[in-house]
Design a protein around this motif. Structure first.
Motif, PDB file in Angstrom:
ATOM      1  N   ILE A  88       7.146   4.197  -5.952  1.00 51.15           N
ATOM      2  CA  ILE A  88       8.422   3.681  -5.474  1.00 51.15           C
ATOM      3  C   ILE A  88       9.415   4.826  -5.304  1.00 51.15           C
ATOM      4  O   ILE A  88       9.272   5.888  -5.896  1.00 51.15           O
ATOM      5  N   GLY A  89      10.439   4.587  -4.505  1.00 49.60           N
ATOM      6  CA  GLY A  89      11.455   5.609  -4.284  1.00 49.60           C
ATOM      7  C   GLY A  89      11.856   5.687  -2.826  1.00 49.60           C
ATOM      8  O   GLY A  89      11.345   4.972  -1.962  1.00 49.60           O
ATOM      9  N   PRO A 144       0.810  -1.231   0.000  1.00 48.06           N
ATOM     10  CA  PRO A 144       0.000   0.000   0.000  1.00 48.06           C
ATOM     11  C   PRO A 144       0.839   1.275   0.000  1.00 48.06           C
ATOM     12  O   PRO A 144       0.429   2.275  -0.595  1.00 48.06           O
ATOM     13  N   VAL A 145       2.005   1.245   0.649  1.00 51.00           N
ATOM     14  CA  VAL A 145       2.865   2.428   0.631  1.00 51.00           C
ATOM     15  C   VAL A 145       3.307   2.756  -0.785  1.00 51.00           C
ATOM     16  O   VAL A 145       3.291   3.914  -1.220  1.00 51.00           O
ATOM     17  N   VAL A 146       3.699   1.735  -1.544  1.00 51.38           N
ATOM     18  CA  VAL A 146       4.117   1.949  -2.929  1.00 51.38           C
ATOM     19  C   VAL A 146       2.945   2.425  -3.777  1.00 51.38           C
ATOM     20  O   VAL A 146       3.096   3.315  -4.628  1.00 51.38           O
ATOM     21  N   ALA A 202      13.804  -1.299   2.710  1.00 48.75           N
ATOM     22  CA  ALA A 202      13.456  -0.106   1.940  1.00 48.75           C
ATOM     23  C   ALA A 202      14.080  -0.127   0.557  1.00 48.75           C
ATOM     24  O   ALA A 202      13.522   0.427  -0.397  1.00 48.75           O
ATOM     25  N   ALA A 203      15.247  -0.771   0.421  1.00 47.09           N
ATOM     26  CA  ALA A 203      15.904  -0.854  -0.890  1.00 47.09           C
ATOM     27  C   ALA A 203      15.070  -1.659  -1.877  1.00 47.09           C
ATOM     28  O   ALA A 203      15.199  -1.479  -3.097  1.00 47.09           O
ATOM     29  N   LEU A 204      14.206  -2.528  -1.386  1.00 39.89           N
ATOM     30  CA  LEU A 204      13.372  -3.338  -2.276  1.00 39.89           C
ATOM     31  C   LEU A 204      12.325  -2.500  -3.002  1.00 39.89           C
ATOM     32  O   LEU A 204      11.790  -2.942  -4.024  1.00 39.89           O
ATOM     33  N   ILE A 205      12.015  -1.313  -2.492  1.00 37.45           N
ATOM     34  CA  ILE A 205      11.019  -0.464  -3.152  1.00 37.45           C
ATOM     35  C   ILE A 205      11.661   0.797  -3.713  1.00 37.45           C
ATOM     36  O   ILE A 205      11.012   1.836  -3.841  1.00 37.45           O
TER      37      ILE A 205
END
Length: 279
Positions: free
Chosen positions: A154-155, A147-149, A231-234
Motif C-alpha cells: 500500500i502507499g 494485485p497492485v497492493v 487511489a486514497a483507498l490504498i
C-alpha cells in the motif's frame, strides 16, 4: 447436455489468478521493486518541489501559465481557485495530488506516446494492442487494486501505478489516431525527397499529429485526476483522503470540500493544458 446447466463451476479462473499473483510475489519481488523505484523517486521529487515552494510562488506560476497559454479570464479563475483551495485548508493535500498527477502523466507519456506511434505505423501492432487498451479502459479500477497492493504494497506509489493503468489508453489511442491521420501524399513527398523513415516520423508525422497527441495528454491528465479518490483507498495521500474520510464517517462537509478542491484543480489544469495544446 449437463455441461450447459451451469450448476457447477467448471473453470476456476479466480484460483488460477490467485496462484499466479502469489507466484509473482514469491519469485519476482525484485522486479517489482525495480519498477517501483523510479516512480517513487519521481514522485518524491515533484512532491518536495511543490511542498517546498511558498504557496504564493505556486499561485504565481500557475497564473503565469494561464495568462501565457489561455488568457486573462482563466488567469483570474486560476488565482481565485487556488486561493479558495488554500483557504479551505487543503493546500498541502492539493500539492501532493498535483505531484501524483504529474508523475502519473509523465510515465503515461513516456510509455503511451511510443506505443501510439508504433500502433499508428503498424496495423498488426494496433490489432495486438487494441484488446489490452479496451481492457484497461473498461475494467473497474477496484479489480486491479488488489494485485497492485499485493505486488507493490500500500502507499502512494501503488496509487500512481493504478492511475497509470487507468489513464494510459487515451494518449495511446489519440497518438495512434494522429499518426494515421497524416495525409499519405505528405509522407510520399518526404520519401520522394530522400527522407528516411525516421526523418518522416520526426519531421512530418509527429509534428502534424501533435494536436491529437496533446489532446490525448489532456484526457490522460483528467483521467488521472479522477483516480485520486480511488487511489486514497490504498494509502495514497492527497485530496482523496478527505473524501474517503468523509465517506467513512458520514461527514458530508469534509467530503464536499475535498471534492470541490479536486474539481477546481481539474478545471485549472484542463484549461492550461488545452491552451498549451492550441499554442
Amino acid at each position: 447436455m449437463n455441461f450447459l446447466s451451469f450448476e457447477k463451476k467448471l473453470i476456476p479462473l479466480e484460483e488460477w489468478v490467485e496462484d499466479f499473483v502469489y507466484w509473482l510475489v514469491l519469485n519476482h519481488r525484485d522486479i517489482f521493486q525495480a519498477i517501483k523505484a523510479p516512480i517513487e523517486l519521481c514522485l518524491e521529487g515533484f512532491e518536495w518541489f511543490f511542498t517546498f515552494l511558498h504557496p504564493v510562488v505556486v499561485i504565481v506560476l500557475f497564473a503565469y501559465a494561464a495568462w501565457r497559454f489561455v488568457g486573462k479570464k482563466t488567469t483570474v479563475f486560476t488565482i481565485l481557485s487556488l486561493l479558495l483551495i488554500g483557504y479551505l485548508g487543503l493546500w498541502e493535500e492539493t500539492m501532493i495530488t498535483l505531484a501524483m498527477v504529474i508523475s502519473s502523466v509523465f510515465f503515461c507519456a513516456i510509455a503511451g506516446i511510443p506505443l501510439g506511434i508504433m500502433s499508428g505505423r503498424s496495423d498488426r501492432f494496433e490489432l495486438f494492442l487494441r484488446p489490452a487498451l479496451d481492457a484497461m479502459q473498461t475494467i473497474p479500477p477496484f479489480v486491479y487494486l488488489v494485485p497492485v497492493v499485493m505486488l507493490f504494497s500500500i502507499g502512494t506509489v501503488s496509487g500512481i501505478l493504478a492511475t497509470i493503468v487507468f489513464a494510459l489508453p487515451p494518449i495511446v489511442r489519440l497518438t495512434s489516431l494522429g499518426i494515421r491521420q497524416v495525409h499519405p501524399e505528405l509522407i510520399e513527398a518526404a520519401l520522394a525527397f530522400g527522407a528516411t523513415p525516421w526523418q518522416v516520423l520526426r519531421k512530418v508525422q509527429f509534428p502534424l499529429a501533435l494536436p491529437s497527441i496533446m489532446a490525448g495528454l489532456n484526457q490522460t491528465l483528467m483521467m488521472a485526476l479522477s483516480m485520486v479518490v480511488i487511489a486514497a483507498l490504498i494509502g495514497a495521500g492527497g485530496l482523496g483522503n478527505p473524501v474517503v474520510q468523509g465517506l467513512n464517517t458520514l461527514e458530508i462537509g469534509l467530503a464536499t470540500i475535498g471534492g470541490l478542491a479536486i474539481v477546481l484543480l481539474a478545471m485549472v489544469l484542463d484549461r492550461i493544458t488545452q491552451g498549451f495544446a492550441k499554442r
